[in-house]
Design a protein around this motif. Structure first.
Motif, mmCIF file in Angstrom:
data_model
loop_
_atom_site.group_PDB
_atom_site.id
_atom_site.type_symbol
_atom_site.label_atom_id
_atom_site.label_comp_id
_atom_site.label_asym_id
_atom_site.label_seq_id
_atom_site.Cartn_x
_atom_site.Cartn_y
_atom_site.Cartn_z
ATOM 1 N N PHE A 52 6.612 -12.122 -16.641
ATOM 2 C CA PHE A 52 7.266 -11.724 -15.403
ATOM 3 C C PHE A 52 6.283 -10.925 -14.560
ATOM 4 O O PHE A 52 5.683 -9.963 -15.055
ATOM 5 N N ASP A 53 6.110 -11.328 -13.306
ATOM 6 C CA ASP A 53 5.353 -10.531 -12.347
ATOM 7 C C ASP A 53 6.375 -9.768 -11.517
ATOM 8 O O ASP A 53 7.195 -10.370 -10.824
ATOM 9 N N LEU A 54 6.341 -8.440 -11.620
ATOM 10 C CA LEU A 54 7.286 -7.587 -10.911
ATOM 11 C C LEU A 54 6.589 -6.906 -9.744
ATOM 12 O O LEU A 54 5.411 -6.573 -9.817
ATOM 13 N N VAL A 55 7.342 -6.690 -8.678
ATOM 14 C CA VAL A 55 6.869 -5.933 -7.530
ATOM 15 C C VAL A 55 7.787 -4.722 -7.401
ATOM 16 O O VAL A 55 9.010 -4.872 -7.359
ATOM 17 N N VAL A 56 7.200 -3.530 -7.365
ATOM 18 C CA VAL A 56 7.959 -2.293 -7.302
ATOM 19 C C VAL A 56 7.622 -1.574 -6.003
ATOM 20 O O VAL A 56 6.449 -1.431 -5.649
ATOM 21 N N VAL A 57 8.656 -1.138 -5.275
ATOM 22 C CA VAL A 57 8.476 -0.405 -4.015
ATOM 23 C C VAL A 57 9.068 0.991 -4.186
ATOM 24 O O VAL A 57 10.255 1.145 -4.445
ATOM 25 N N ASN A 58 8.214 2.001 -4.051
ATOM 26 C CA ASN A 58 8.605 3.402 -4.166
ATOM 27 C C ASN A 58 8.752 3.968 -2.756
ATOM 28 O O ASN A 58 7.778 4.059 -2.018
ATOM 29 N N LYS A 59 9.965 4.365 -2.369
ATOM 30 C CA LYS A 59 10.223 4.857 -1.019
ATOM 31 C C LYS A 59 9.851 6.330 -0.847
ATOM 32 O O LYS A 59 9.836 6.837 0.263
ATOM 33 N N SER A 60 9.567 7.006 -1.926
ATOM 34 C CA SER A 60 9.224 8.422 -1.880
ATOM 35 C C SER A 60 7.801 8.628 -1.368
ATOM 36 O O SER A 60 7.003 7.698 -1.322
ATOM 37 N N LYS A 61 7.485 9.868 -1.027
ATOM 38 C CA LYS A 61 6.122 10.210 -0.606
ATOM 39 C C LYS A 61 5.238 10.584 -1.787
ATOM 40 O O LYS A 61 4.085 10.937 -1.612
ATOM 41 N N TYR A 62 5.789 10.522 -2.994
ATOM 42 C CA TYR A 62 5.056 10.919 -4.191
ATOM 43 C C TYR A 62 4.858 9.738 -5.128
ATOM 44 O O TYR A 62 5.707 8.849 -5.227
ATOM 45 N N LEU A 88 4.884 3.921 -21.690
ATOM 46 C CA LEU A 88 4.116 3.195 -20.680
ATOM 47 C C LEU A 88 3.505 4.182 -19.698
ATOM 48 O O LEU A 88 3.884 5.353 -19.645
ATOM 49 N N ASN A 89 2.602 3.705 -18.885
ATOM 50 C CA ASN A 89 1.967 4.565 -17.891
ATOM 51 C C ASN A 89 1.635 3.750 -16.641
ATOM 52 O O ASN A 89 0.492 3.682 -16.220
ATOM 53 N N TYR A 90 2.654 3.105 -16.058
ATOM 54 C CA TYR A 90 2.458 2.321 -14.841
ATOM 55 C C TYR A 90 2.587 3.243 -13.631
ATOM 56 O O TYR A 90 3.603 3.898 -13.451
ATOM 57 N N THR A 91 1.573 3.267 -12.781
ATOM 58 C CA THR A 91 1.602 4.088 -11.576
ATOM 59 C C THR A 91 2.213 3.291 -10.428
ATOM 60 O O THR A 91 1.748 2.206 -10.107
ATOM 61 N N ILE A 92 3.266 3.855 -9.838
ATOM 62 C CA ILE A 92 3.956 3.229 -8.718
ATOM 63 C C ILE A 92 3.560 3.987 -7.452
ATOM 64 O O ILE A 92 3.822 5.183 -7.337
ATOM 65 N N GLN A 93 2.914 3.301 -6.535
ATOM 66 C CA GLN A 93 2.369 3.925 -5.332
ATOM 67 C C GLN A 93 3.486 4.424 -4.403
ATOM 68 O O GLN A 93 4.555 3.852 -4.357
ATOM 69 N N PRO A 94 3.218 5.488 -3.622
ATOM 70 C CA PRO A 94 4.236 6.080 -2.742
ATOM 71 C C PRO A 94 4.313 5.420 -1.362
ATOM 72 O O PRO A 94 3.580 4.474 -1.072
ATOM 73 N N ASN A 95 5.200 5.967 -0.533
ATOM 74 C CA ASN A 95 5.316 5.630 0.891
ATOM 75 C C ASN A 95 5.650 4.166 1.167
ATOM 76 O O ASN A 95 5.163 3.573 2.114
ATOM 77 N N GLY A 96 6.486 3.561 0.318
ATOM 78 C CA GLY A 96 6.922 2.191 0.562
ATOM 79 C C GLY A 96 5.897 1.127 0.232
ATOM 80 O O GLY A 96 6.112 -0.051 0.502
ATOM 81 N N ARG A 97 4.763 1.530 -0.347
ATOM 82 C CA ARG A 97 3.758 0.531 -0.740
ATOM 83 C C ARG A 97 4.217 -0.185 -1.999
ATOM 84 O O ARG A 97 5.015 0.324 -2.768
ATOM 85 N N THR A 98 3.709 -1.373 -2.207
ATOM 86 C CA THR A 98 4.103 -2.149 -3.379
ATOM 87 C C THR A 98 3.113 -1.948 -4.518
ATOM 88 O O THR A 98 1.915 -1.772 -4.294
ATOM 89 N N SER A 99 3.641 -1.965 -5.706
ATOM 90 C CA SER A 99 2.841 -1.917 -6.928
ATOM 91 C C SER A 99 3.249 -3.110 -7.766
ATOM 92 O O SER A 99 4.422 -3.480 -7.802
ATOM 93 N N LYS A 100 2.289 -3.715 -8.442
ATOM 94 C CA LYS A 100 2.563 -4.890 -9.254
ATOM 95 C C LYS A 100 2.518 -4.521 -10.731
ATOM 96 O O LYS A 100 1.635 -3.802 -11.164
ATOM 97 N N ILE A 101 3.500 -5.048 -11.452
ATOM 98 C CA ILE A 101 3.586 -4.827 -12.894
ATOM 99 C C ILE A 101 3.744 -6.186 -13.553
ATOM 100 O O ILE A 101 4.516 -7.018 -13.109
ATOM 101 N N ASN A 102 3.002 -6.394 -14.632
ATOM 102 C CA ASN A 102 3.075 -7.625 -15.393
ATOM 103 C C ASN A 102 3.801 -7.327 -16.698
ATOM 104 O O ASN A 102 3.423 -6.415 -17.421
ATOM 105 N N LEU A 103 4.854 -8.089 -16.989
ATOM 106 C CA LEU A 103 5.684 -7.841 -18.161
ATOM 107 C C LEU A 103 5.824 -9.125 -18.965
ATOM 108 O O LEU A 103 6.199 -10.161 -18.419
ATOM 109 N N ASN A 104 5.481 -9.070 -20.250
ATOM 110 C CA ASN A 104 5.648 -10.214 -21.146
ATOM 111 C C ASN A 104 6.850 -9.970 -22.049
ATOM 112 O O ASN A 104 7.010 -8.880 -22.591
ATOM 113 N N VAL A 105 7.681 -10.990 -22.188
ATOM 114 C CA VAL A 105 8.865 -10.915 -23.038
ATOM 115 C C VAL A 105 8.827 -12.079 -24.007
ATOM 116 O O VAL A 105 8.692 -13.235 -23.588
#
Length: 160
Positions: A52-62, A88-105
């Protein structure tokens, strides 16, 4: 009197800081997680591996750090399992930017019965698949830890 004004000012600054940080925490809890794609990496009688290729959007400024998840998945209406991870230690970028996470199941198709072979067969034949993911993620923002950030997502391959 000066001491009162100084204490009142410090209290006011502390209260404003608390309100601001609490707002950012609430925004972080509204983090959006979307499935960008699902791919079959391998499928045998004993094991099927989905990526699974996931896209995560963090709306916070942090920056938000995803530390774990607890997810239940169904594929074309067939329950394929509950998946959990900690540490886990996935960093999710702030300010509405997208971060990509790869998940194998991975899962055992024999355990799930004949129905799952039909689903995996559809994946190989490029037929419609519907993946439903429900659960929660845990993480932290600065020194504040979160749990129970809800994930409720439906991926439909024919809507891409």
């Amino acid at each position: 009197m000066i001491r009162f004004i100084l204490n009142a000012g410090l209290l006011g600054i502390g209260a404003l800081g608390y309100v601001y940080y609490k707002r950012q925490l609430n925004l972080a809890k509204e983090t959006e997680v979307k499935v960008k794609s699902v791919k079959v990496r391998s499928a045998t009688v004993r094991e099927a591996l989905l990526n699974f290729d996931l896209v995560v959007v963090n709306k916070s400024k942090y920056v938000f750090t995803m530390q774990g998840y607890d997810l239940a998945m169904t594929l074309n209406g067939t329950y394929i399992g509950r998946y959990q991870a900690k540490g886990l230690n996935y960093t999710i970028q702030p300010n509405g930017r997208t971060s990509k996470i790869n998940l194998n199941v991975s899962f055992d198709p024999l355990f799930l019965g004949r129905a799952i072979f039909d689903v995996v067969g559809n994946l190989f034949r490029d037929k419609k698949i519907v993946l439903e993911v429900k659960g929660k993620i845990t993480g932290s923002m600065g020194i504040i830890a979160f749990s129970n950030i809800p994930i409720d997502y439906i991926y439909d391959s024919k809507e891409d």
